[in-house]
Design a protein around this motif. Structure first.
Motif, PDB file in Angstrom:
ATOM      1  N   ALA A   1       0.817  -1.222   0.000  1.00  0.00           N
ATOM      2  CA  ALA A   1       0.000   0.000   0.000  1.00  0.00           C
ATOM      3  C   ALA A   1       0.848   1.267   0.000  1.00  0.00           C
ATOM      4  O   ALA A   1       0.368   2.342  -0.364  1.00  0.00           O
ATOM      5  N   HIS A   2       2.126   1.160   0.382  1.00  0.00           N
ATOM      6  CA  HIS A   2       3.016   2.325   0.452  1.00  0.00           C
ATOM      7  C   HIS A   2       3.958   2.411  -0.741  1.00  0.00           C
ATOM      8  O   HIS A   2       4.862   3.237  -0.765  1.00  0.00           O
ATOM      9  N   GLY A   3       3.768   1.538  -1.727  1.00  0.00           N
ATOM     10  CA  GLY A   3       4.610   1.564  -2.912  1.00  0.00           C
ATOM     11  C   GLY A   3       5.920   0.821  -2.765  1.00  0.00           C
ATOM     12  O   GLY A   3       6.789   0.907  -3.636  1.00  0.00           O
ATOM     13  N   ASN A   4       6.095   0.089  -1.670  1.00  0.00           N
ATOM     14  CA  ASN A   4       7.314  -0.688  -1.462  1.00  0.00           C
ATOM     15  C   ASN A   4       7.224  -2.007  -2.218  1.00  0.00           C
ATOM     16  O   ASN A   4       6.156  -2.618  -2.266  1.00  0.00           O
ATOM     17  N   PRO A   5       8.333  -2.460  -2.808  1.00  0.00           N
ATOM     18  CA  PRO A   5       8.280  -3.737  -3.532  1.00  0.00           C
ATOM     19  C   PRO A   5       8.048  -4.913  -2.581  1.00  0.00           C
ATOM     20  O   PRO A   5       8.555  -4.924  -1.463  1.00  0.00           O
ATOM     21  N   THR A   6       7.247  -5.856  -3.033  1.00  0.00           N
ATOM     22  CA  THR A   6       6.985  -7.064  -2.250  1.00  0.00           C
ATOM     23  C   THR A   6       7.195  -8.291  -3.130  1.00  0.00           C
ATOM     24  O   THR A   6       6.974  -8.249  -4.332  1.00  0.00           O
ATOM     25  N   ILE A   7       7.640  -9.349  -2.513  1.00  0.00           N
ATOM     26  CA  ILE A   7       7.780 -10.638  -3.182  1.00  0.00           C
ATOM     27  C   ILE A   7       7.051 -11.645  -2.314  1.00  0.00           C
ATOM     28  O   ILE A   7       7.230 -11.672  -1.099  1.00  0.00           O
ATOM     29  N   THR A   8       6.213 -12.482  -2.922  1.00  0.00           N
ATOM     30  CA  THR A   8       5.430 -13.436  -2.141  1.00  0.00           C
ATOM     31  C   THR A   8       5.770 -14.871  -2.529  1.00  0.00           C
ATOM     32  O   THR A   8       6.151 -15.155  -3.661  1.00  0.00           O
ATOM     33  N   PHE A   9       5.635 -15.746  -1.542  1.00  0.00           N
ATOM     34  CA  PHE A   9       5.886 -17.172  -1.713  1.00  0.00           C
ATOM     35  C   PHE A   9       4.721 -17.942  -1.126  1.00  0.00           C
ATOM     36  O   PHE A   9       4.047 -17.481  -0.211  1.00  0.00           O
ATOM     37  N   THR A  10       4.510 -19.151  -1.643  1.00  0.00           N
ATOM     38  CA  THR A  10       3.475 -20.039  -1.121  1.00  0.00           C
ATOM     39  C   THR A  10       4.134 -21.341  -0.696  1.00  0.00           C
ATOM     40  O   THR A  10       4.714 -22.009  -1.554  1.00  0.00           O
ATOM     41  N   PRO A  11       4.085 -21.698   0.583  1.00  0.00           N
ATOM     42  CA  PRO A  11       3.674 -20.901   1.732  1.00  0.00           C
ATOM     43  C   PRO A  11       4.672 -19.770   1.990  1.00  0.00           C
ATOM     44  O   PRO A  11       5.789 -19.802   1.472  1.00  0.00           O
ATOM     45  N   PRO A  12       4.278 -18.772   2.805  1.00  0.00           N
ATOM     46  CA  PRO A  12       5.174 -17.658   3.113  1.00  0.00           C
ATOM     47  C   PRO A  12       6.491 -18.153   3.734  1.00  0.00           C
ATOM     48  O   PRO A  12       6.526 -19.200   4.382  1.00  0.00           O
ATOM     49  N   LEU A  13       7.557 -17.379   3.543  1.00  0.00           N
ATOM     50  CA  LEU A  13       8.868 -17.784   4.061  1.00  0.00           C
ATOM     51  C   LEU A  13       8.907 -17.868   5.584  1.00  0.00           C
ATOM     52  O   LEU A  13       9.768 -18.542   6.140  1.00  0.00           O
ATOM     53  N   SER A  14       7.973 -17.200   6.257  1.00  0.00           N
ATOM     54  CA  SER A  14       7.931 -17.252   7.719  1.00  0.00           C
ATOM     55  C   SER A  14       7.319 -18.553   8.236  1.00  0.00           C
ATOM     56  O   SER A  14       7.351 -18.828   9.429  1.00  0.00           O
ATOM     57  N   GLN A  15       6.768 -19.372   7.335  1.00  0.00           N
ATOM     58  CA  GLN A  15       6.179 -20.657   7.698  1.00  0.00           C
ATOM     59  C   GLN A  15       7.025 -21.777   7.112  1.00  0.00           C
ATOM     60  O   GLN A  15       7.801 -21.562   6.182  1.00  0.00           O
ATOM     61  N   PRO A  16       6.887 -23.003   7.643  1.00  0.00           N
ATOM     62  CA  PRO A  16       7.615 -24.130   7.042  1.00  0.00           C
ATOM     63  C   PRO A  16       7.168 -24.341   5.596  1.00  0.00           C
ATOM     64  O   PRO A  16       5.995 -24.166   5.264  1.00  0.00           O
ATOM     65  N   GLY A  17       8.118 -24.720   4.748  1.00  0.00           N
ATOM     66  CA  GLY A  17       7.796 -25.012   3.352  1.00  0.00           C
ATOM     67  C   GLY A  17       7.061 -26.331   3.222  1.00  0.00           C
ATOM     68  O   GLY A  17       7.027 -27.154   4.152  1.00  0.00           O
ATOM     69  N   THR A  18       6.475 -26.554   2.057  1.00  0.00           N
ATOM     70  CA  THR A  18       5.796 -27.811   1.761  1.00  0.00           C
ATOM     71  C   THR A  18       6.834 -28.928   1.707  1.00  0.00           C
ATOM     72  O   THR A  18       7.814 -28.832   0.965  1.00  0.00           O
ATOM     73  N   ALA A  19       6.649 -29.981   2.486  1.00  0.00           N
ATOM     74  CA  ALA A  19       7.630 -31.068   2.575  1.00  0.00           C
ATOM     75  C   ALA A  19       7.670 -31.871   1.271  1.00  0.00           C
ATOM     76  O   ALA A  19       6.626 -32.287   0.765  1.00  0.00           O
ATOM     77  N   VAL A  20       8.891 -32.055   0.738  1.00  0.00           N
ATOM     78  CA  VAL A  20       9.105 -32.820  -0.485  1.00  0.00           C
ATOM     79  C   VAL A  20      10.332 -33.705  -0.280  1.00  0.00           C
ATOM     80  O   VAL A  20      11.352 -33.254   0.249  1.00  0.00           O
TER      81      VAL A  20
END
Length: 120
Positions: free
Chosen positions: A21-40
């Motif tokens: 909302a403030h014009g700052n660049p954002t990059i998103t991941f699924t799931p977010p990097l603050s959560q554990p990744g999908t186990a593979v």
């Protein structure tokens, strides 16, 4: 012929970039990097040697870890992988997988993903 996949890593798939909302660049991941990744499941990983060839005029890509994966591994450029140990942490996939599934003998062992440590 399938190799055993005794290790598991977490995968965060790059979902896109934009602005907040403030014009700052954002990059998103699924799931977010603050959560554990999908186990593979994977074959394993290793830290490559640190030898660099003195090639003038060439760009160099720094690779911290090489991840050995079975065919169809769900990660590509800009995705992030959580390694549980040796070395532990989050690593970005650098470039496309080195795909070894199209050899002349009908054997499809998988691919190698080059990873770079995520800092910050």
């Amino acid at each position: 012929m399938m190799f055993p996949t005794p290790w598991s890593v977490g995968v965060h798939v790059f979902s896109g970039s934009g602005e907040d909302a403030h014009g700052n660049p954002t990059i998103t991941f699924t799931p977010p990097l603050s959560q554990p990744g999908t186990a593979v499941a994977v074959y394993g990983w290793f830290v490559p040697s640190t030898t660099e060839l003195p090639l003038a005029g060439h760009d160099r890509v720094i690779v911290d870890v090489q991840l050995l994966v079975p065919p169809g591994f769900p990660a590509g450029p800009r995705d992030v992988v959580d390694l549980p140990d040796g070395p532990a942490g989050q690593f970005e996939v650098v470039g496309y997988p080195e795909d070894y599934t199209h050899g002349p003998f009908g054997w499809a062992p998988g691919a190698v993903l080059n990873l770079r440590k995520v800092d910050g």
